[in-house]
Motif scaffolding. Structure first.
Motif, PDB file in Angstrom:
ATOM      1  N   GLY A 257      12.552  -6.616  10.619  1.00  0.00           N
ATOM      2  CA  GLY A 257      11.473  -5.768  11.115  1.00  0.00           C
ATOM      3  C   GLY A 257      10.609  -5.222   9.993  1.00  0.00           C
ATOM      4  N   ASN A 258      11.246  -4.771   8.917  1.00  0.00           N
ATOM      5  CA  ASN A 258      10.480  -4.240   7.790  1.00  0.00           C
ATOM      6  C   ASN A 258       9.759  -5.347   7.027  1.00  0.00           C
ATOM      7  N   LEU A 259      10.350  -6.549   7.010  1.00  0.00           N
ATOM      8  CA  LEU A 259       9.657  -7.674   6.383  1.00  0.00           C
ATOM      9  C   LEU A 259       8.424  -8.045   7.200  1.00  0.00           C
ATOM     10  N   ASP A 260       8.558  -8.016   8.520  1.00  0.00           N
ATOM     11  CA  ASP A 260       7.406  -8.300   9.380  1.00  0.00           C
ATOM     12  C   ASP A 260       6.291  -7.285   9.137  1.00  0.00           C
ATOM     13  N   ALA A 261       6.672  -6.024   8.930  1.00  0.00           N
ATOM     14  CA  ALA A 261       5.677  -4.982   8.663  1.00  0.00           C
ATOM     15  C   ALA A 261       4.984  -5.230   7.324  1.00  0.00           C
ATOM     16  N   ALA A 262       5.751  -5.685   6.340  1.00  0.00           N
ATOM     17  CA  ALA A 262       5.161  -6.004   5.035  1.00  0.00           C
ATOM     18  C   ALA A 262       4.212  -7.191   5.155  1.00  0.00           C
ATOM     19  N   HIS A 263       4.609  -8.189   5.957  1.00  0.00           N
ATOM     20  CA  HIS A 263       3.735  -9.335   6.192  1.00  0.00           C
ATOM     21  C   HIS A 263       2.429  -8.887   6.846  1.00  0.00           C
ATOM     22  N   ALA A 264       2.534  -8.016   7.838  1.00  0.00           N
ATOM     23  CA  ALA A 264       1.340  -7.523   8.530  1.00  0.00           C
ATOM     24  C   ALA A 264       0.448  -6.745   7.569  1.00  0.00           C
ATOM     25  N   GLY A 265       1.074  -5.942   6.712  1.00  0.00           N
ATOM     26  CA  GLY A 265       0.307  -5.183   5.729  1.00  0.00           C
ATOM     27  C   GLY A 265      -0.384  -6.087   4.730  1.00  0.00           C
ATOM     28  N   PHE A 266       0.293  -7.168   4.360  1.00  0.00           N
ATOM     29  CA  PHE A 266      -0.304  -8.120   3.426  1.00  0.00           C
ATOM     30  C   PHE A 266      -1.530  -8.785   4.052  1.00  0.00           C
ATOM     31  N   SER A 267      -1.398  -9.257   5.289  1.00  0.00           N
ATOM     32  CA  SER A 267      -2.515  -9.932   5.953  1.00  0.00           C
ATOM     33  C   SER A 267      -3.705  -8.991   6.130  1.00  0.00           C
ATOM     34  N   ALA A 268      -3.428  -7.741   6.478  1.00  0.00           N
ATOM     35  CA  ALA A 268      -4.511  -6.769   6.651  1.00  0.00           C
ATOM     36  C   ALA A 268      -5.217  -6.503   5.325  1.00  0.00           C
ATOM     37  N   THR A 269      -4.455  -6.474   4.247  1.00  0.00           N
ATOM     38  CA  THR A 269      -5.047  -6.255   2.929  1.00  0.00           C
ATOM     39  C   THR A 269      -5.867  -7.462   2.498  1.00  0.00           C
ATOM     40  N   VAL A 270      -5.377  -8.660   2.801  1.00  0.00           N
ATOM     41  CA  VAL A 270      -6.139  -9.881   2.511  1.00  0.00           C
ATOM     42  C   VAL A 270      -7.477  -9.853   3.249  1.00  0.00           C
ATOM     43  N   ALA A 271      -7.451  -9.455   4.511  1.00  0.00           N
ATOM     44  CA  ALA A 271      -8.686  -9.394   5.298  1.00  0.00           C
ATOM     45  C   ALA A 271      -9.666  -8.393   4.691  1.00  0.00           C
ATOM     46  N   ALA A 272      -9.154  -7.223   4.309  1.00  0.00           N
ATOM     47  CA  ALA A 272     -10.018  -6.192   3.727  1.00  0.00           C
ATOM     48  C   ALA A 272     -10.583  -6.641   2.383  1.00  0.00           C
ATOM     49  N   TRP A 273      -9.735  -7.258   1.564  1.00  0.00           N
ATOM     50  CA  TRP A 273     -10.190  -7.741   0.259  1.00  0.00           C
ATOM     51  C   TRP A 273     -11.208  -8.861   0.415  1.00  0.00           C
ATOM     52  N   SER A 274     -10.999  -9.757   1.363  1.00  0.00           N
ATOM     53  CA  SER A 274     -11.895 -10.895   1.543  1.00  0.00           C
ATOM     54  C   SER A 274     -13.306 -10.442   1.885  1.00  0.00           C
ATOM     55  N   SER A 275     -13.417  -9.312   2.554  1.00  0.00           N
ATOM     56  CA  SER A 275     -14.733  -8.749   2.848  1.00  0.00           C
ATOM     57  C   SER A 275     -15.306  -8.052   1.620  1.00  0.00           C
ATOM     58  N   ALA A 276     -14.502  -7.218   0.979  1.00  0.00           N
ATOM     59  CA  ALA A 276     -14.985  -6.428  -0.159  1.00  0.00           C
ATOM     60  C   ALA A 276     -15.271  -7.272  -1.392  1.00  0.00           C
ATOM     61  N   GLU A 277     -14.531  -8.358  -1.582  1.00  0.00           N
ATOM     62  CA  GLU A 277     -14.635  -9.121  -2.830  1.00  0.00           C
ATOM     63  C   GLU A 277     -15.988  -9.774  -3.045  1.00  0.00           C
ATOM     64  N   ILE A 278     -16.829  -9.831  -2.005  1.00  0.00           N
ATOM     65  CA  ILE A 278     -18.158 -10.411  -2.219  1.00  0.00           C
ATOM     66  C   ILE A 278     -18.970  -9.550  -3.185  1.00  0.00           C
ATOM     67  N   ILE A 279     -18.599  -8.274  -3.308  1.00  0.00           N
ATOM     68  CA  ILE A 279     -19.220  -7.413  -4.320  1.00  0.00           C
ATOM     69  C   ILE A 279     -18.349  -7.528  -5.568  1.00  0.00           C
ATOM     70  N   GLY A 280     -18.563  -8.621  -6.288  1.00  0.00           N
ATOM     71  CA  GLY A 280     -17.729  -8.925  -7.447  1.00  0.00           C
ATOM     72  C   GLY A 280     -18.307  -8.417  -8.754  1.00  0.00           C
ATOM     73  N   PHE A 281     -19.111  -7.368  -8.692  1.00  0.00           N
ATOM     74  CA  PHE A 281     -19.685  -6.772  -9.892  1.00  0.00           C
ATOM     75  C   PHE A 281     -19.480  -5.263  -9.809  1.00  0.00           C
ATOM     76  N   GLY A 282     -19.847  -4.563 -10.871  1.00  0.00           N
ATOM     77  CA  GLY A 282     -19.647  -3.120 -10.865  1.00  0.00           C
ATOM     78  C   GLY A 282     -18.207  -2.755 -11.192  1.00  0.00           C
ATOM     79  N   PRO A 283     -17.661  -1.717 -10.564  1.00  0.00           N
ATOM     80  CA  PRO A 283     -16.319  -1.220 -10.890  1.00  0.00           C
ATOM     81  C   PRO A 283     -15.202  -2.259 -10.812  1.00  0.00           C
ATOM     82  N   ILE A 284     -15.302  -3.222  -9.905  1.00  0.00           N
ATOM     83  CA  ILE A 284     -14.234  -4.211  -9.763  1.00  0.00           C
ATOM     84  C   ILE A 284     -14.148  -5.111 -10.992  1.00  0.00           C
ATOM     85  N   LYS A 285     -15.215  -5.191 -11.775  1.00  0.00           N
ATOM     86  CA  LYS A 285     -15.211  -6.025 -12.977  1.00  0.00           C
ATOM     87  C   LYS A 285     -14.594  -5.309 -14.174  1.00  0.00           C
TER      88      LYS A 285
END
Length: 359
Positions: free
Chosen positions: A67-95
């Motif tokens: 159950g806790n591994l499933d929660a970690a998997h879900a958290g990973f996928s949600a973070t991937v989704a959030a990063w995939s949107s944000a990463e298009i701004i690949g300049f500024g502070p992220i650099k």
């Protein structure tokens, strides 16, 4: 690693006003909308999801279970989704401080990162379980790619038991490191006198953006560069011209089956940024259909990518499913034509550039 390079765009001041002063004011409006409407919310979302992921990893280490591994998997996928949107701004502070590469070391063409992660797991390097020390190690050992292998790679089944605590401890350190980077970038974008202030207030005394042309060029470069990156690197890196040329293990996030989710996130981010900036409003009245067409095609691209689920090797082996990837490629090519050629032509832009470079 890939380098994002701005296109050579010559933006006439007439686009945003008759004088340099009015051009800067108009450009500032466009950029401020982009920052407030997309950039800040995107990195705030990444920060939030990364925090949830870090907590899920801690819970898994403290009480290993499916159950806790499933929660970690879900958290990973949600973070991937959030990063995939944000990463298009690949300049500024992220650099700064190599955060872009530390967040995601990809593509790993020579498996350098994979070998480093496997070596850490095999040798049980104690310093890799300390987030502070991990942050100073190889960029390939501390981001989403490394955590994906911990959660989904060979040996990940041990995470549900208590016999191999090192793997979880290393994964928890990676997750905490990701959260720290996300928090730092989120905070940096929120500072009114930080990078956001420089981008939104071009002028002769601005070290980064001397006028509105340069500020808007940065924005337009996001649309052009990221569409090219998504199609030519992320997609065609594993989708061959013909089925026999497919390379499923070259697909981003193939282990976690998040390839489609990531591609959808990239286009979703581009659409959200385009809508937030209202760049299309600067088009002549009889050409504003382009903005609507761009929006519709981006929505279709997102829907197509989201429909690509499960193992990417099975997707590629199924002609109908593989056809979705080919359709996605056509959509991104059409968008590149609309934005990189027709939209820029309407604005009087000259787009001659090589936007991606690899080592």
């Amino acid at each position: 690693m890939l380098k994002r390079v701005l296109p050579v765009l010559l933006l006439p001041l007439a686009l945003f006003g008759a004088s340099p002063a009015s051009a800067s004011v108009k450009a500032s409006d466009v950029i401020q909308r982009a920052i407030d409407g997309f950039v800040r919310p995107a990195y705030a979302s990444l920060h939030g999801h990364a925090g949830t992921l870090a907590k899920a990893m801690d819970a898994l280490c403290q009480a290993p279970s499916q159950g806790n591994l499933d929660a970690a998997h879900a958290g990973f996928s949600a973070t991937v989704a959030a990063w995939s949107s944000a990463e298009i701004i690949g300049f500024g502070p992220i650099k700064e401080n190599n955060r872009l590469e530390r967040m995601l070391y990809w593509p790993d063409r020579k498996s350098i990162g994979l070998k480093q992660v496997q070596a850490a797991l095999a040798g049980k390097d104690p310093t890799a379980t300390d987030p502070a020390q991990l942050a100073g190690k190889s960029v390939a050992m501390q981001g989403l790619g490394a955590l994906e292998f911990v959660l989904y790679g060979d040996g990940a089944e041990t995470l549900v038991g208590k016999d191999e605590p090192y793997r979880c401890a290393y994964g928890a350190a990676i997750a905490k490191n990701i959260e720290t980077m996300a928090a730092d970038v989120d905070a940096a974008w929120k500072k009114p006198d930080g990078f956001a202030g420089l981008w939104a207030n071009p002028g002769p005394d601005n070290a980064l953006y001397r006028d509105g042309t340069e500020a808007v060029t940065e924005l337009v470069g996001v649309f052009i560069n990221e569409l090219e990156m998504v199609r030519d690197v992320r997609l065609k890196g594993f989708l061959g011209a013909k089925p026999q040329g497919d390379k499923p293990r070259q697909a981003i996030y193939w282990r976690s089956q998040n390839t489609g989710l990531s591609l959808a996130g990239n286009l979703s981010g581009i659409d959200a940024l385009f809508q937030a900036s209202k760049l299309g409003d600067a088009l002549p009245e009889d050409s504003r259909w382009m903005a609507e067409s761009i929006h519709i095609q981006l929505i279709n691209g997102v829907a197509t990518a989201k429909s690509i689920q499960g193992r990417i090797d099975k997707t590629l082996a199924d002609p109908a499913e593989r056809g979705k990837l080919e359709h996605f490629a056509l959509i991104t090519s059409s968008l590149s034509g609309l934005i990189g050629t027709r939209l820029t032509a309407e604005f009087g832009l000259t787009a001659g550039f090589s936007s991606l470079d690899g080592d």
